[in-house]
Design a protein around this motif. Sequence first.
Motif, mmCIF file in Angstrom:
data_model
loop_
_atom_site.group_PDB
_atom_site.id
_atom_site.type_symbol
_atom_site.label_atom_id
_atom_site.label_comp_id
_atom_site.label_asym_id
_atom_site.label_seq_id
_atom_site.Cartn_x
_atom_site.Cartn_y
_atom_site.Cartn_z
ATOM 1 N N GLN A 1 -17.790 60.894 -4.547
ATOM 2 C CA GLN A 1 -18.101 59.550 -4.051
ATOM 3 C C GLN A 1 -17.674 59.395 -2.603
ATOM 4 O OE1 GLN A 1 -16.061 56.970 -6.797
ATOM 5 N NE2 GLN A 1 -18.013 56.235 -7.603
ATOM 6 N N TRP B 1 -12.878 51.739 3.029
ATOM 7 C CA TRP B 1 -11.751 50.799 2.923
ATOM 8 C C TRP B 1 -11.880 49.750 4.024
ATOM 9 C CZ3 TRP B 1 -6.892 54.435 2.192
ATOM 10 C CH2 TRP B 1 -6.768 54.752 0.842
ATOM 11 N N GLU C 1 -16.043 42.261 -6.985
ATOM 12 C CA GLU C 1 -16.442 42.697 -8.335
ATOM 13 C C GLU C 1 -17.958 42.589 -8.505
ATOM 14 O OE1 GLU C 1 -14.525 43.846 -10.786
ATOM 15 O OE2 GLU C 1 -15.603 43.456 -12.667
ATOM 16 N N ALA D 1 -19.948 45.202 -6.451
ATOM 17 C CA ALA D 1 -19.927 46.538 -7.069
ATOM 18 C C ALA D 1 -20.823 46.576 -8.297
ATOM 19 C CB ALA D 1 -18.494 46.928 -7.431
ATOM 20 N N LEU D 2 -20.733 45.538 -9.140
ATOM 21 C CA LEU D 2 -21.547 45.517 -10.364
ATOM 22 C C LEU D 2 -23.038 45.483 -10.038
ATOM 23 C CD1 LEU D 2 -19.508 43.063 -12.635
ATOM 24 C CD2 LEU D 2 -19.742 45.546 -12.897
ATOM 25 N N VAL E 1 -18.381 51.431 -7.333
ATOM 26 C CA VAL E 1 -17.182 50.734 -7.822
ATOM 27 C C VAL E 1 -16.552 49.980 -6.645
ATOM 28 C CG1 VAL E 1 -16.693 52.324 -9.722
ATOM 29 C CG2 VAL E 1 -15.759 52.795 -7.444
ATOM 30 N N GLY E 2 -15.781 48.941 -7.005
ATOM 31 C CA GLY E 2 -15.104 48.159 -5.971
ATOM 32 C C GLY E 2 -13.901 47.449 -6.542
ATOM 33 N N ALA E 3 -12.843 47.378 -5.752
ATOM 34 C CA ALA E 3 -11.625 46.677 -6.174
ATOM 35 C C ALA E 3 -10.709 46.559 -4.962
ATOM 36 C CB ALA E 3 -10.894 47.441 -7.280
ATOM 37 N N ALA E 4 -9.695 45.716 -5.096
ATOM 38 C CA ALA E 4 -8.620 45.653 -4.099
ATOM 39 C C ALA E 4 -7.320 46.023 -4.797
ATOM 40 C CB ALA E 4 -8.508 44.257 -3.491
ATOM 41 N N THR F 1 -6.983 45.019 0.955
ATOM 42 C CA THR F 1 -7.914 46.091 1.282
ATOM 43 C C THR F 1 -8.933 46.260 0.174
ATOM 44 O OG1 THR F 1 -6.137 47.215 2.458
ATOM 45 C CG2 THR F 1 -8.127 48.492 2.007
ATOM 46 N N ASP G 1 -11.710 48.412 -1.560
ATOM 47 C CA ASP G 1 -12.065 49.816 -1.755
ATOM 48 C C ASP G 1 -13.418 49.857 -2.448
ATOM 49 O OD1 ASP G 1 -12.314 52.115 -3.650
ATOM 50 O OD2 ASP G 1 -10.346 52.718 -2.921
ATOM 51 N N ARG H 1 -16.695 52.417 -3.406
ATOM 52 C CA ARG H 1 -17.094 53.832 -3.485
ATOM 53 C C ARG H 1 -18.469 53.953 -4.121
ATOM 54 N NH1 ARG H 1 -11.568 57.266 -3.892
ATOM 55 N NH2 ARG H 1 -10.143 55.524 -3.494
ATOM 56 N N GLY I 1 -14.656 60.517 -8.366
ATOM 57 C CA GLY I 1 -14.306 59.246 -7.750
ATOM 58 C C GLY I 1 -13.217 59.392 -6.712
ATOM 59 N N ALA I 2 -12.368 60.379 -6.912
ATOM 60 C CA ALA I 2 -11.260 60.612 -5.977
ATOM 61 C C ALA I 2 -11.685 61.622 -4.927
ATOM 62 C CB ALA I 2 -10.049 61.122 -6.743
#
Lengths: 416, 416
Positions: A215, A219, A254, A257-258, A265-268, A288, A290, A292, A359-360
């Motif tokens: 991915q 950021w 959220e 990303a959805l 994907v997305g989140a803080a 921040t 994130d 991907r 993902g990483a």
Amino acid sequence: MTTPVSNLRINGDRLWDSLMEMAEIGPGIAGGNNRQTLTDEDAVGRALFQKWCEEAGCTMGLDQMGTMFARREGTDPDALPVYVGSHLDTQPTGGKYDGVLGVLGGLEILRTLNDMGIKTKHPIVATNWTNEEGTRFAPAMLASGVFGGVHTQEWAYAREDVEGKKFGDELARIGWRGDEEVGARKMHAFFELHIEQGPILEIEGKDIGVVTHGQGLSWTEITITGKDSHTGSTPMPMRKNAGLGMARILEAVEQIALSHAPHAVGAAGHIDIYPNSRNVIPGKAVFTVDFRSPDLQVIKDMENKLREVASAIVGQMGLGITFEKVGGFDPVEFDETCVTAVRNAAERMGYSHMNLISGAGHDACWINGVAPTAMVMCPCVGGLSHNEAEDISKEWATAGADVLMQAVVETAEIVE
Amino acid sequence: MTTPVSNLRINGDRLWDSLMEMAEIGPGIAGGNNRQTLTDEDAVGRALFQKWCEEAGCTMGLDQMGTMFARREGTDPDALPVYVGSHLDTQPTGGKYDGVLGVLGGLEILRTLNDMGIKTKHPIVATNWTNEEGTRFAPAMLASGVFGGVHTQEWAYAREDVEGKKFGDELARIGWRGDEEVGARKMHAFFELHIEQGPILEIEGKDIGVVTHGQGLSWTEITITGKDSHTGSTPMPMRKNAGLGMARILEAVEQIALSHAPHAVGAAGHIDIYPNSRNVIPGKAVFTVDFRSPDLQVIKDMENKLREVASAIVGQMGLGITFEKVGGFDPVEFDETCVTAVRNAAERMGYSHMNLISGAGHDACWINGVAPTAMVMCPCVGGLSHNEAEDISKEWATAGADVLMQAVVETAEIVE
């Protein structure tokens, strides 16, 4: 290429014993490991790996970033080596397998080939990349990044830990700064085995993840400015609540990303509120986002949508906002031939498998820029990683290393 | 009671000069003050106040909580005193007026009465309550709380600062622990002048806030538990994002408060996310919801609604939640006679005024439980307080102290 026979398998018990022995170095406080890069414990772990490699008849190379290259010779002096490896450094509260499985899996390939008396046309080099984790010296994947031409060595040497110690100085201090020019080695291919660090393989009941893409990452650090004011004496319509503005943007993250399902994907994960006092309405929020995706255009779309939606949210609330891109890398598409070698190996050996997107970030993501590359993933319990409770089974490790070996050996070409 | 004549006014220049002189003790780093309770600076400020009170012919009392009582005698030996005051301690980055205006406003009343040779039936006592701010030793309004029977003195003495120093020990160390039993004094009435610490008076263009109620407070600390996991390798449907759960509850807090307009307020000033790392989905969020209203039933309704809505939100997301009530006090309704005295004073002197509900806690809120009490508020620039940039004008201070004096003197009854 000659396809290896499906009953060419690694020694799972030996691999497991080596994993457990390595885990004794830099033990954590909760059953995992704290063997951060360029610590005394890292040096002890490196020495053990070197000893094992030398016992397996390899010669050890060491470059100026401290990356270790244990070479098993091939039969063709002109053939470029096939590289295989990952990293021995861990998070401060890390597990026993993140990275280590990939390095010792590489070593296990060499041991198995020795056991069987198998020769390959191409040399095989088991590799330990320095500072993959990036916790002590940011960023992550530092040595593979220099190798791949993403960073300069000078910049890498100047990275500082929280005590102000420099990467270059600490590398010299522990005695693992080599003379070899970084990136001078040319690779026929690179393979990395890694635990998934996510829940998909376990939930899907698959032994092997065939990693087709890495991915991309974006950021964005957002700073919202409102006005510190008393939670009691400021009427609701007069508030400039930076915390509430942040909350609304987190919901938007959220939804953004959805709306790019299934792979985005997305989140803080990082959120700081100021002054962070129970009776003061937050005047500032810094967090921040994130995002991907394996698709670069999707990442750009999500970034743009975030700026658009967040600006509208804070505009309605009378808040200020700034956006700063603080990190990112483009998606990676692994080499089709190498990926196919991994998939075929799993199929041939009877392991269940599925395609995965990593993902990483991994060392393989940077090396993919300079050599044909692929990754093999095995499940980890509950998707847990970067945690001392990180766990895998011996069977999962064995399957992963089996597939890694078959792909590496097919690429290195068995000499009949 | 005899109504004072409307041209009985305090000396605004003298009040302002005293405010400025007090502000030289414990200067802040940005133009305000750091004169936290029971520090050496607090002791110096107390000594200056004592000197001024003695110069005004008062006798100083000191109770076991360190609260100072400067008494100007009345003509009737049997009449209970009228008390007037606030606090001299400040926030670590506090302003020059929060609390100080109320104490020096009380002193200015005594000086003015001396200037004019006015006698009152009831003694008047200018008071400096110890540790109103509560920043060094939580909770706020500590000495007035013991005086009002809300806390025991033993408990108050055992409060510790971040260095583990105890309130009782520090009070003795600075030399301001008196012998007088706390709460033994009986009051005819208590009046407190304070800056608004909110924006209403300035925005409405009013000189004086007639404080009819103190808002009740409810602090609920919420802990949401999800699962730490990698922001890259955890698919959206498999996430247990405690930060997102928190965000949705923050929106609910806003809506709950708005649904109880106009007097109810709600926000979260305290938010902590764990592990607070850019690439880890938050596995835990801890935050404190602050609800206030002048109506106890509204506070209870908001608390109940919060638990109901938050539980539903986290239930849908597969998150865990706990609620802990970590602070609160019931709404205060100030004494009608005292409040009327304040309103009539403003009216008589030609100051514009409006009713206010105090959003913050004040010493007057605890004293209201043991004596007829009212508060006078004056505007502060931009509603800013608990901030070194806190600011008021000399005119605002003068108007506030004028109204305070008229209300106090009317209640203490001028002897013709």
